[in-house]
Design a protein around this motif. Sequence first.
Motif, PDB file in Angstrom:
ATOM      1  N   GLU A 679       0.824  -1.205   0.000  1.00 54.55           N
ATOM      2  CA  GLU A 679       0.000   0.000   0.000  1.00 54.55           C
ATOM      3  C   GLU A 679       0.861   1.259   0.000  1.00 54.55           C
ATOM      4  OE1 GLU A 679      -3.176   2.299   2.949  1.00 54.55           O
ATOM      5  OE2 GLU A 679      -2.458   0.288   3.435  1.00 54.55           O
ATOM      6  N   MET A 680       1.904   1.265   0.827  1.00 51.30           N
ATOM      7  CA  MET A 680       2.759   2.448   0.914  1.00 51.30           C
ATOM      8  C   MET A 680       3.625   2.615  -0.330  1.00 51.30           C
ATOM      9  SD  MET A 680       2.172   4.151   3.661  1.00 51.30           S
ATOM     10  CE  MET A 680       0.450   3.810   3.296  1.00 51.30           C
ATOM     11  N   ILE A 681       4.076   1.516  -0.926  1.00 44.26           N
ATOM     12  CA  ILE A 681       4.913   1.616  -2.126  1.00 44.26           C
ATOM     13  C   ILE A 681       4.090   2.148  -3.293  1.00 44.26           C
ATOM     14  CG2 ILE A 681       6.308   0.323  -3.762  1.00 44.26           C
ATOM     15  CD1 ILE A 681       7.553   0.651  -0.991  1.00 44.26           C
ATOM     16  N   LEU A 682       2.848   1.675  -3.438  1.00 40.45           N
ATOM     17  CA  LEU A 682       1.984   2.199  -4.493  1.00 40.45           C
ATOM     18  C   LEU A 682       1.681   3.677  -4.260  1.00 40.45           C
ATOM     19  CD1 LEU A 682      -0.522  -0.783  -4.913  1.00 40.45           C
ATOM     20  CD2 LEU A 682       1.333  -0.129  -6.457  1.00 40.45           C
ATOM     21  N   ILE A 741      11.106   2.916  -8.754  1.00 44.06           N
ATOM     22  CA  ILE A 741      10.065   3.940  -8.868  1.00 44.06           C
ATOM     23  C   ILE A 741      10.694   5.324  -8.968  1.00 44.06           C
ATOM     24  CG2 ILE A 741       8.161   5.060  -7.636  1.00 44.06           C
ATOM     25  CD1 ILE A 741       7.363   2.358  -6.575  1.00 44.06           C
ATOM     26  N   GLY A 742      11.781   5.561  -8.206  1.00 49.75           N
ATOM     27  CA  GLY A 742      12.453   6.852  -8.279  1.00 49.75           C
ATOM     28  C   GLY A 742      12.994   7.142  -9.660  1.00 49.75           C
ATOM     29  N   ILE A 743      13.555   6.127 -10.324  1.00 49.10           N
ATOM     30  CA  ILE A 743      14.061   6.314 -11.693  1.00 49.10           C
ATOM     31  C   ILE A 743      12.905   6.547 -12.656  1.00 49.10           C
ATOM     32  CG2 ILE A 743      15.272   5.156 -13.585  1.00 49.10           C
ATOM     33  CD1 ILE A 743      16.953   3.725 -11.445  1.00 49.10           C
ATOM     34  N   LEU A 744      11.836   5.759 -12.517  1.00 48.11           N
ATOM     35  CA  LEU A 744      10.680   5.921 -13.400  1.00 48.11           C
ATOM     36  C   LEU A 744      10.037   7.288 -13.234  1.00 48.11           C
ATOM     37  CD1 LEU A 744       8.711   4.624 -15.432  1.00 48.11           C
ATOM     38  CD2 LEU A 744       7.421   3.755 -13.476  1.00 48.11           C
ATOM     39  N   SER A 745      10.054   7.823 -12.019  1.00 51.70           N
ATOM     40  CA  SER A 745       9.418   9.121 -11.774  1.00 51.70           C
ATOM     41  C   SER A 745      10.110  10.237 -12.541  1.00 51.70           C
ATOM     42  CB  SER A 745       9.424   9.427 -10.276  1.00 51.70           C
ATOM     43  OG  SER A 745      10.743   9.630  -9.804  1.00 51.70           O
TER      44      SER A 745
END
Length: 919
Positions: A679-682, A741-745
């Motif tokens: 939940e927190m990662i999403l 996720i940081g790279i994708l952002s």
Amino acid sequence: MEASSSGITSGKTKVFHPVAKDVNILFDELEAVNSPCKDDDSLLQPGNLTSTSDDASRLEAGETVPEKNKSNGLYFRDGKCRIDYILVYRKSNPQTEKREVFERNIRAEGLQMEKESSLINSDIIFVKLHAPWEVLGRYAEQMNVRMPFRRKIYYLPRRYKFMSRIDKQISRFRRWLPKKPMRLDKETLPDLEENDCYTAPFSQQRIHHFIIHNKDTFFNNATRSRIVHHILQRIKYEEGKNKIGLNRLLTNGSYEAAFPLHEGSYRSKNSIRTHGAENHRHLLYECWASWGVWYKYQPLDLVRRYFGEKIGLYFAWLGWYTGMLFPAAFIGLFVFLYGVITLDHCQVSKEVCQATDIIMCPVCDKYCPFMRLSDSCVYAKVTHLFDNGATVFFAVFMAVWATVFLEFWKRRRAVIAYDWDLIDWEEEEEEIRPQFEAKYSKKERMNPISGKPEPYQAFADKCSRLIVSASGIFFMICVVIAAVFGIVIYRVVTVSTFAAFKWALIRNNSQVATTGTAVCINFCIIMLLNVLYEKVALLLTNLEQPRTESEWENSFTLKMFLFQFVNLNSSTFYIAFFLGRFTGHPGAYLRLINRWRLEECHPSGCLIDLCMQMGIIMVLKQTWNNFMELGYPLIQNWWTRRKVRQERGPERKISFPQWEKDYNLQPMNAYGLFDEYLEMILQFGFTTIFVAAFPLAPLLALLNNIIEIRLDAYKFVTQWRRPLASRAKDIGIWYGILEGIGILSVITNAFVIAITSDFIPRLVYAYKYGPCAGQGEAGQKCMVGYVNASLSVFQISDFENRSEPESDGSEFSGTPLKYCRYRDYRDPPHSLVPYGYTLQFWHVLAARLAFIIVFEHLVFCIKHLISYLIPDLPKDLRDRMRREKYLIQEMMYEAELERLQKERKERKKNGKAHHNEWP
């Protein structure tokens, strides 16, 4: 004798003081006396009505056990042997032989057992287990359980003396200032001794080194339960090398449940301020899980002591993430407020609101009317709130924020690992999963580590299973794409339906109504598919036949994250990067199946659709998750209590023993902390990936997490059975997912600013085509005429299936319309190449591509620079660890030398001859 410091670390560090050369070492006498506990499982008696009040703090302080412990629900019937673990089964269950063998082997291992029938249902039997001191010591040594062996000695170089004097002066000044409201009252928290002591793996041969005030409380409840669970996982229930372990008995239904007990009730009639906490559970409820302390720091040391390091690390990470959201939420709110402040000065929104003479082409074929551009004035103003000059800065800030968050979490994790004795802890060699053993028991090979034969999976078999699993993942992604395609068709069809609606409010806002309903339907589809994804991920993971539990958990985690991430963000990606990009132009629209015309963006842009998508999905998902996390267990526990009252009758109030209360609570999720982390990662993905389009996402995440911490705490303390205290060094595979996720952002925010936002077209117009072209300026005065330059002209007679509308024309000018406008950079109908792309289109496209390249390279360089400049281990912590390693070597040497000298003096005093010995 050579003193070794291998594997010895220290707990939490306080203020340093100079170390003295000669230090007195005090050890308590150890009385390894067997506890007079009953160990007769044939003494099965019906449960007694009990009172579960228990003063755990007094017990852990080593006081005499009161007489009331005979019926308090935490001890055996003699009131002396504390219950370390509970097994539950039904007498009607046919697996009687397996249980008898298993329980006979439990007694053979030295564990003591007592049985009790349930007050509610006589068919339910509770097996109470207690580990005597001898068993705890033997297995603690095998498991390398770290225990405190000496008070810490602190050291500071001389250069810190001056700083310590300054700190004393500052502390005197702070006495006159009000205390920080976020800090917990230290008077209510217990002094956790093991956090301020050097620790080492427990050894019975060196038992005199350890601080043992009371052998009954030397191992705390969480450690005792962990040791008992370790024993139960290695006890046979049938003859055969693979017929072992409690987990298999739970799987085949021999036992219904297995859990450690809570330390009593979490409520008390007396105030904690006046009478103190009755037990650690009560203390956790008052200072952590209660809603009245939502603004205070978490008592992580107490959480770790009660629930174990794995759960403690989760709450430490959640608290760190929530704290790091404060600057992100503040900057995001500032970006939004900047849009509010500059709204009256925005030239673009002014031109849209004043464009009463610009007629826009209809957004659908049949029922959508021609409309003035000024009708979208409100949407243009709302778009400016999210798409303004501060958006690019915020996107760069969030990309850097994600890197800083991860880098500083590594430092924070290192400090926690040092405080909690996890620096040198390594997971022991994992056992093979029973399913893997059953499948590949015929093929064996030698384990290179243990040197024992073990089941072996052939490489070809493993590859074929991975291929099938990958095909299943690809199929489920196709299902997601099909669901998104269905949403697209819904949006296309519904625009016309809403355009012909009777209510003027919906008819005039058909696109917004379409987007809102589509998002709600999309959310329902997301939640339904999540249920399917869990079953598919479980099936594919079991199909792969992972060798160990950690491999199974990592494989399942990756699949579930991939499924839910794609499911949650697929529609958002469509709106951000595809909506309105491939629709064609009036007179030559692209259509689905040669029938439905693709949806266009609103005249004020596509960003408002993306904002609605993110805002609605984020609010609905967080609300649903919070309900499922707390509301569902509350309803289940209430229903259980209601059935008990109906069965027992309302004529008398019954106080159940602690084991029965805990059995009626909900068990922890089968996948452990997976749902909490997921939940927190999403949410982290929502907060970073499309944050350029929705700057308020960090603020919503912050508000949710403040509630989430207390919800999870309340759930763990009051609604769930006590989970087994497990150890862990970090958050596991989730850290790698956060980095991804940081790279994708960075990539997605670059594309959102360049493609979805109007930032680049406005910039190109200001420097190339506006009134300030060639002057190097880009102020509001340079945006005059931008709206007209961003709209192309279309001749209405060129429509495919639409005649020239006299009725529509009379509404605007009294004569039939000849031309309408649409968002694009195309030539007019009477040019040499009608409706061809203009030079401005190619300039904008080149600027967008250049911005994406520059933005990504700049942000990635900043991220790598930050990662390089921030070390994973703080320098003071590294120096402290090296210094303490040296001190531990000295202390071990001095302690052993003192013991040998004392023994030699005693021999001389007794006049006994002895051989020459060292020293």
